[in-house]
Design an enzyme around this catalytic site. Structure first.
Site, PDB file in Angstrom:
ATOM      1  N   ASP A   1      29.494  25.728 112.410  1.00 48.07           N
ATOM      2  CA  ASP A   1      30.194  26.374 113.263  1.00 48.07           C
ATOM      3  C   ASP A   1      29.021  27.098 114.225  1.00 48.07           C
ATOM      4  O   ASP A   1      29.536  28.388 114.973  1.00 48.07           O
ATOM      5  CB  ASP A   1      31.001  27.553 112.731  1.00 48.07           C
TER       6      ASP A   1
ATOM      7  N   LYS B   1      29.001  22.694 117.052  1.00 48.90           N
ATOM      8  CA  LYS B   1      28.310  20.598 117.439  1.00 48.90           C
ATOM      9  C   LYS B   1      29.617  19.808 117.666  1.00 48.90           C
ATOM     10  O   LYS B   1      28.997  19.405 118.562  1.00 48.90           O
ATOM     11  CB  LYS B   1      28.522  20.328 115.266  1.00 48.90           C
TER      12      LYS B   1
ATOM     13  N   GLY C   1      35.167  22.399 111.160  1.00 47.42           N
ATOM     14  CA  GLY C   1      36.589  21.995 112.493  1.00 47.42           C
ATOM     15  C   GLY C   1      35.436  22.494 113.543  1.00 47.42           C
ATOM     16  O   GLY C   1      35.636  23.523 113.622  1.00 47.42           O
ATOM     17  N   HIS C   2      35.848  21.592 113.961  1.00 45.84           N
ATOM     18  CA  HIS C   2      35.173  21.248 115.460  1.00 45.84           C
ATOM     19  C   HIS C   2      35.820  21.292 116.778  1.00 45.84           C
ATOM     20  O   HIS C   2      36.673  20.532 116.782  1.00 45.84           O
ATOM     21  CB  HIS C   2      34.481  19.814 115.317  1.00 45.84           C
TER      22      HIS C   2
ATOM     23  N   GLN D   1      29.389  21.141 108.691  1.00 42.87           N
ATOM     24  CA  GLN D   1      28.781  21.958 108.200  1.00 42.87           C
ATOM     25  C   GLN D   1      27.609  22.809 108.744  1.00 42.87           C
ATOM     26  O   GLN D   1      27.189  22.107 109.487  1.00 42.87           O
ATOM     27  CB  GLN D   1      28.734  21.745 106.770  1.00 42.87           C
TER      28      GLN D   1
HETATM   29  P1  GDP Z   1      31.413  23.105 114.820  1.00 38.31           P
HETATM   30  O1  GDP Z   1      31.974  23.814 113.891  1.00 38.31           O
HETATM   31  O2  GDP Z   1      29.997  23.575 114.716  1.00 38.31           O
HETATM   32  O3  GDP Z   1      31.724  22.431 115.829  1.00 38.31           O
HETATM   33  O4  GDP Z   1      31.809  24.812 115.473  1.00 38.31           O
HETATM   34  P2  GDP Z   1      33.203  26.022 116.096  1.00 38.31           P
HETATM   35  O5  GDP Z   1      34.345  24.855 116.603  1.00 38.31           O
HETATM   36  O6  GDP Z   1      33.714  25.496 114.324  1.00 38.31           O
HETATM   37  O7  GDP Z   1      32.560  27.021 116.300  1.00 38.31           O
HETATM   38  C1  GDP Z   1      32.638  27.684 117.650  1.00 38.31           C
HETATM   39  C2  GDP Z   1      33.066  28.179 118.711  1.00 38.31           C
HETATM   40  O8  GDP Z   1      32.008  28.685 119.012  1.00 38.31           O
HETATM   41  C3  GDP Z   1      34.076  26.973 118.860  1.00 38.31           C
HETATM   42  O9  GDP Z   1      35.560  28.007 119.156  1.00 38.31           O
HETATM   43  C4  GDP Z   1      33.386  26.813 120.515  1.00 38.31           C
HETATM   44  O10 GDP Z   1      34.318  26.206 121.490  1.00 38.31           O
HETATM   45  C5  GDP Z   1      32.710  28.042 121.008  1.00 38.31           C
HETATM   46  N1  GDP Z   1      31.546  27.949 121.398  1.00 38.31           N
HETATM   47  C6  GDP Z   1      30.830  26.025 121.651  1.00 38.31           C
HETATM   48  N2  GDP Z   1      29.377  26.952 122.602  1.00 38.31           N
HETATM   49  C7  GDP Z   1      30.140  27.923 123.109  1.00 38.31           C
HETATM   50  C8  GDP Z   1      29.050  28.256 123.728  1.00 38.31           C
HETATM   51  O11 GDP Z   1      28.416  28.044 124.298  1.00 38.31           O
HETATM   52  N3  GDP Z   1      30.019  30.000 124.398  1.00 38.31           N
HETATM   53  C9  GDP Z   1      31.234  29.988 124.018  1.00 38.31           C
HETATM   54  N4  GDP Z   1      31.449  31.072 124.211  1.00 38.31           N
HETATM   55  N5  GDP Z   1      31.153  29.857 123.292  1.00 38.31           N
HETATM   56  C10 GDP Z   1      31.405  28.851 122.374  1.00 38.31           C
HETATM   57  P1  IMO Z   2      32.042  22.912 110.195  1.00 39.12           P
HETATM   58  O1  IMO Z   2      31.369  21.866 110.180  1.00 39.12           O
HETATM   59  C1  IMO Z   2      31.415  27.162 108.430  1.00 39.12           C
HETATM   60  C2  IMO Z   2      32.219  27.265 103.661  1.00 39.12           C
HETATM   61  C3  IMO Z   2      32.605  27.788 103.533  1.00 39.12           C
HETATM   62  C4  IMO Z   2      32.097  27.994 102.351  1.00 39.12           C
HETATM   63  C5  IMO Z   2      31.506  26.667 101.788  1.00 39.12           C
HETATM   64  C6  IMO Z   2      32.024  25.993 100.846  1.00 39.12           C
HETATM   65  O2  IMO Z   2      32.927  23.271 111.126  1.00 39.12           O
HETATM   66  O3  IMO Z   2      30.449  23.782 110.281  1.00 39.12           O
HETATM   67  P2  IMO Z   2      34.092  24.164 101.112  1.00 39.12           P
HETATM   68  O4  IMO Z   2      35.257  24.257 100.915  1.00 39.12           O
HETATM   69  O5  IMO Z   2      33.211  23.374 101.245  1.00 39.12           O
HETATM   70  O6  IMO Z   2      34.562  23.818  99.509  1.00 39.12           O
HETATM   71  O7  IMO Z   2      33.434  25.647 101.174  1.00 39.12           O
HETATM   72  O8  IMO Z   2      30.958  26.274 102.990  1.00 39.12           O
HETATM   73  N1  IMO Z   2      32.490  26.153 104.431  1.00 39.12           N
HETATM   74  C7  IMO Z   2      31.693  25.952 105.815  1.00 39.12           C
HETATM   75  N2  IMO Z   2      31.914  27.187 107.180  1.00 39.12           N
HETATM   76  N3  IMO Z   2      32.213  26.147 108.853  1.00 39.12           N
HETATM   77  C8  IMO Z   2      31.844  24.980 108.060  1.00 39.12           C
HETATM   78  O9  IMO Z   2      32.465  23.893 108.677  1.00 39.12           O
HETATM   79  C9  IMO Z   2      31.977  25.058 106.706  1.00 39.12           C
HETATM   80  N4  IMO Z   2      32.835  23.878 105.555  1.00 39.12           N
HETATM   81  C10 IMO Z   2      32.773  25.014 104.584  1.00 39.12           C
HETATM   82  O10 IMO Z   2      33.507  28.686 103.646  1.00 39.12           O
HETATM   83  O11 IMO Z   2      31.242  29.605 102.273  1.00 39.12           O
HETATM   84 MG    MG Z   3      33.548  24.938 112.644  1.00 35.17          MG
END
Ligand code: GDP
Ligand code: IMO
Ligand code: MG
Length: 430
Positions: free
Chosen positions: A14, A17, A41-42, A225
């Site tokens: 999270d 990416k 979840g991207h 991840q």
């Molecule tokens: P990922 O799994 O690495 O793609 O990241 P996620 O989408 O799960 O979580 C990142 C969260 O931060 C999302 O809600 C994005 O919209 C938000 N986000 C990404 N970059 C920024 C930033 O520079 N500032 C803020 N405030 N939010 C951001």
């Molecule tokens: P993105 O790509 C954050 C975590 C779960 C749990 C552990 C194992 O959005 O960064 P799993 O279901 O993979 O067997 O769970 O890994 N986890 C993540 N945490 N971002 C993710 O993906 C994750 N994918 C798995 O919360 O701790």
């Molecule tokens: Mg994510």
């Protein structure tokens, strides 16, 4: 000169990416997911519109760029088709832009059931998985009884493999968890329905990528991840079941490691973690709540509140090392805008001694206490900054220190969730 870049999470996932891959797709021709599944979840935010991708590569919003679901991914076809349906309704999906590897393993209904039942059985020792069947699907791959996307193209083969699997899985589910087993017909019919829709996308993607590379295309490999969730190099057993680090881009897409030109690590300007497991810089109470609310730190896949804490330079330095990171992307700097004081963890204290090498043994890591360097907050908005010099002075000092401690040059600083809110210091494709 064409380039092949790998983007990986430097923390526990999270890191943002999705946003970064979306931005860099401007200069790429192909975007490849190479591991993980719909545990990811991207998020990509364009104007007022928000997209969350679980299986589709985050380059899918760019028409004409090929998005590849590589060999190392585990695919839940129902989720994938759901994602495609949503994009179709929004008028975005172009079938010619998607390819799925024949070798990618399928997540089956029994994988999801086993994931949830195992977590229940573990009780207080649960991992906190996403419950999406990721672990059990990778187990079957390693046990050589997995069913792959390519198997969807041969009905008889698929049925035979499913039958063999159910023999074992149903017995296990009934005797260990005392639950009802699965009927072969139901799964078979559902998956044949999925197969009919997925067939045109299923390909030899390793060959496709080789041809793309030979014709001078730029390829972006999108990690899911984060490094600290890597099954070998993360905080085992509190990890996911795939290799999440840069090396997996090669094995997970069928290209040689010598073809990768650069590795970029994405990190938040602070830390978060979802699920269980050690987290040395974790904050509790008001300080954690403030970061969570300011950063909207709720899981993009499960909606769970994310655990929040300070930036951990010990962990970041480790991630830089195991990924061979060339460049760093720092996201969510804006979330820290209104703080009076900030901390960066520069070392751990373990049994009275200072250490700066990240221990991957969860028991040891959980005994590590962070040693902090304190920073004055800048209390000015960093949002809207277009260059490094636009940033508040304190924010510039914070970024410089963070990069210095991590030992990696910052390439991009993100100061808001929107696609446009990013400062490009160095374009990795140039
Ligand atoms: P990922 O799994 O690495 O793609 O990241 P996620 O989408 O799960 O979580 C990142 C969260 O931060 C999302 O809600 C994005 O919209 C938000 N986000 C990404 N970059 C920024 C930033 O520079 N500032 C803020 N405030 N939010 C951001
Ligand atoms: P993105 O790509 C954050 C975590 C779960 C749990 C552990 C194992 O959005 O960064 P799993 O279901 O993979 O067997 O769970 O890994 N986890 C993540 N945490 N971002 C993710 O993906 C994750 N994918 C798995 O919360 O701790
Ligand atoms: Mg994510």
């Amino acid at each position: 000169m064409a380039k092949n870049l790998v983007i990986v999470g430097a923390q526990w996932g999270d890191e943002g990416k999705g946003k970064i891959v979306d931005i860099l797709t401007d200069s790429a021709d192909v975007v490849v997911r190479f591991q993980g599944g719909n545990n990811a979840g991207h998020t990509v935010i364009v104007g007022e519109e928000k997209f969350i991708f679980h299986l589709l590569p985050s380059g899918i919003l760019h028409p004409g760029k090929t998005c590849v679901i590589g060999d190392g991914v585990v695919v839940d076809p129902e989720v994938l088709l759901g994602e495609i349906e949503v994009l179709k309704k929004r008028g975005i999906f172009r079938p010619q832009d998607l390819l799925i590897s024949k070798n990618a393993h399928l997540i089956m209904p029994y994988h999801k059931r086993l994931d949830v039942a195992r977590e229940r059985l573990r009780g207080a020792n649960k991992i906190g998985t996403t419950g999406r069947g990721i672990g059990p699907a990778y187990e079957d791959k390693a046990a050589r009884c997995g069913i792959r996307c390519g198997d969807l193209l041969n009905e008889a083969d698929f049925r035979a493999k499913l039958k063999q699997n159910l023999l074992e899985k149903n017995h296990y589910i009934k005797t260990v968890f005392h639950e009802a087993g699965f009927e072969i017909h139901e799964i078979y019919h559902d998956y044949m329905r999925f197969a009919a829709i997925m067939e045109p996308f299923i390909e030899n993607t390793s060959k496709f990528l080789d041809t793309a590379m030979r014709s001078g295309k730029n390829i972006l490999f999108e990690g899911a991840q984060g490094t600290l969730l890597d099954v070998d190099h993360g905080t085992y057993p509190y990890v996911t079941s795939s290799n999440t680090m840069a090396g997996a881009a090669s094995t997970g897409s069928g290209i040689g490691p010598s073809r990768i030109d650069a590795v970029i690590g994405v990190t938040k300007a602070y830390s978060t973690r979802v699920g269980e497991g050690p987290f040395p810089t974790e904050l509790k109470g008001d300080e954690a709540d403030r970061l969570r609310e300011q950063g909207c730190e709720y899981g993009a896949t499960t909606g769970r509140p994310r655990r929040c804490g300070w930036f951990d330079a010990v962990a970041a330095g480790y991630a830089a090392r195991v990924n061979g990171m060339d460049g760093l992307v720092i996201t969510k700097l804006d979330v820290l805008d209104n703080l009076d004081k900030l901390q960066i963890c520069t070392a751990y204290r373990l049994d009275g001694k200072l250490i700066d090498d990240f221990p991957t043994d969860s028991n040891i890591l959980s005994r590590c206490e962070p040693v902090y360097e304190e920073f004055d907050g800048w209390r000015r908005s960093s949002k809207g900054a277009k260059s490094f010099d636009d940033l508040p002075k304190g924010a510039r000092a914070y970024i410089k220190r963070l990069a210095e401690l991590t030992g990696v040059e910052p390439y991009i600083i993100s100061v808001g969730a929107n696609r446009k809110e990013a400062i490009i210091l160095k374009d990795p494709f140039k």
